[in-house]
Design a protein around this motif. Sequence first.
Motif: not given
Ligand code: ZN
Length: 463
Positions: A63-67, A155-157, A242-244, A318-320
């Motif tokens: 649930c955490h990717t940046h493609f 959403f994301k901030v 995210v990504h704690l 992952t925060d890929h």
């Molecule tokens: Zn990220």
Amino acid sequence: MVKDTLDLKILNGTIVTPTESYVGDVGVKDGKITIIGESLSDVVSTDTVDASGKLILPAAIDCHTHFEMPFGGTVSRDGYESGSRAALSGGCSCYIDFVIQGKGESLRAALKRRQDLAATKSCCDYAFHIAITDLNESILAEMEEIVQEEGVNSFKVFMVYDFAVDDGVLCQVLQRAAQVGGRVSIHCENKPLIDYNVKKFLSENKTSPYYHYLSRDEDVESEAVKRVVHFAKAFKAPIYIVHLACKDGLKEVERAHAEGYQDIVIAETCPQYLAFTSDVYKRDDGQNFVLSPPIKGQESQDALWDGIQRGIIRTVATDHCSFLSEEKLWGKNDFSKIPNGAGGIELLYPYMLSEANKGRITFNKAVELCSANVAQLFGIKNKGSIRVGADADIVIYDPSQDFVVTKDKLHDDNDHIIYEGMELKGCVSMTFCRGVLAFKDGEFMGKSGFGRFVKRVPLSSSK
Ligand code: ZN
Ligand code: URP
Ligand code: ZN
């Protein structure tokens, strides 16, 4: 269910759910799991997999990717095709990527822009979180339509980077999302403090990747986590940190849970924070580990594992966000110029399952963190479990075959991986997405464009 019309039967594997493990068979028809647990050996099926000695798992959901994200003066290396290829090759059948709203752009236009990119390329299913960067009255109004009509309930901030929002905007987004049945993901770090630290270190000629860590140390992250948790509690607004990566941030999440905010304050961590410590920034290839928040010290790593064991951390993603070696080298002598991020989607499940296989957590826990909880938290109704009626997104995992990570075995488009040389116990043998075999014994067999956009259901609305 008519038992003699299966497309696929998987026999004699150990089926793993978050709460139990038992030997059984799984039958699949038209992309769905149609039968479980009965002896299907005599049933006619187009394909048969003998899973004796292997595990049958719900595929992971990252649930955490940046493609293909424009970022750090370039665009992240893996796009929807190579990112999803790597995902499937590591037992992940679905990902939630980020749409970043452009200045003056409507949320719908931003969503459509990324849906169009993913639709023809993605080999597996996908959804989006929408990052709000430019808030006004019409965006606040649109948030409801996004949740109720477009099937995007998150959403994301960002509190950092060029698309950072201030606390006023953050609080408006939190309150509005809570009203309309959405959850807000938040990147928690204190931007003014980072800006001050970076300027100071560079002026003192402290330029190596280790200063990336020192400029964004434990306090830089934990202060922001505390602030955000405070806001979430004040507004009873569901958040997803995210990504704690730090011990004190985790303590704050734990405190919120003890106060009764278990469903309001959710925390994710990532394999890079569990596998490494800030010592990596002293390595010759330290620039490859420059990601934010940075990887912290041993105390934080230990705390994160403990938080996983005790259910404080609910997901691992992952925060890929991969960049080429040459791009990471832009900042070899000035850490502030290194594009932030690293790849790893193909190793999410293999890493967590390997840790289970080595005894640090149970296989049930790995399934819960990487699949079941993600589906439940983000309203992905048909994935995240081995159950009748669910999508046949299934992984066959071989606990007896070890895997040494080398870049040449992976399926992404980047030229390095931060996990190079890591010894994993066990490996993913097969991945099915909606009943279709997409990966088997090291070979990718999926197709670009096979993936579908997953509409998600609103969280229970407090409206
Ligand atoms: Zn990220
Ligand atoms: O360094 C990272 N994590 N890059 C991707 C963007 C973000 O902060 O998640
Ligand atoms: Zn982030």
